[in-house]
Design a protein around this motif. Structure first.
Motif, PDB file in Angstrom:
ATOM      1  N   SER A  99       0.859  -1.182   0.000  1.00 27.65           N
ATOM      2  CA  SER A  99       0.000   0.000   0.000  1.00 27.65           C
ATOM      3  C   SER A  99       0.896   1.233   0.000  1.00 27.65           C
ATOM      4  N   SER A 101       0.295   5.257   0.750  1.00 28.70           N
ATOM      5  CA  SER A 101      -0.732   6.156   1.269  1.00 28.70           C
ATOM      6  C   SER A 101      -0.201   7.557   1.510  1.00 28.70           C
ATOM      7  N   ASN A 108      -3.814   0.530  -2.958  1.00 34.09           N
ATOM      8  CA  ASN A 108      -3.572  -0.855  -2.561  1.00 34.09           C
ATOM      9  C   ASN A 108      -3.181  -1.608  -3.818  1.00 34.09           C
ATOM     10  N   THR A 127      -4.285  -1.995  -9.059  1.00 38.26           N
ATOM     11  CA  THR A 127      -4.381  -1.144  -7.880  1.00 38.26           C
ATOM     12  C   THR A 127      -5.806  -0.704  -7.604  1.00 38.26           C
TER      13      THR A 127
END
Length: 134
Positions: A99, A101, A108, A127
């Motif tokens: 992941s 972020s 993801n 993704t």
């Protein structure tokens, strides 16, 4: 005794593959943030593609399209926290779940790798793009 040596050397090879794949993932993370297509060109296989599941629907990009969007500043350029959740190596192929972020979105990624010319490269990225609501 010989069986133990063979298993140990197999474990060392698997560990070396895992470390090499982690390095490619880190190059992918940093190069996307810095919009460095030279590094990404090494990390991505010639037939790389990304399938992004977004709120607007699925988007499929080949390597040239992805690189073009990156160079145009339409994607990338955002520092993201990397979490490698899982790496599975099977001979000359591998799969990683990661992941990436930021404060606005989480990617993801399911990355698929191939071992070509003694180098691991990302050939596919599926993704799921999830916006973070504040």
């Amino acid at each position: 005794f010989l069986t133990g040596i063979i298993i140990m050397s197999m474990n060392q090879a698997a560990l070396a593959d895992q470390k090499a794949i982690e390095q490619v993932i880190q190059h992918y993370q940093v190069a996307t943030f810095k919009r460095d297509t030279a590094i990404l060109n090494q990390a991505f296989h010639a037939d790389f593609r990304v399938v992004a599941l977004t709120a607007e629907g699925p988007k499929v990009l080949d390597k040239a399209s992805y690189m073009g969007l990156l160079e145009a500043g339409e994607i990338g350029g955002v520092e993201r926290k990397l979490e490698v959740k899982h790496i599975n190596v099977q001979g000359k192929t591998a799969h990683a779940q990661i992941s990436l972020s930021s404060d606005k979105v989480v990617f993801n990624d399911q990355l698929q790798f191939v071992l070509m010319d003694k180098r691991w490269q990302i050939v596919n990225n599926l993704t799921q793009v999830t916006p973070i609501s504040h």
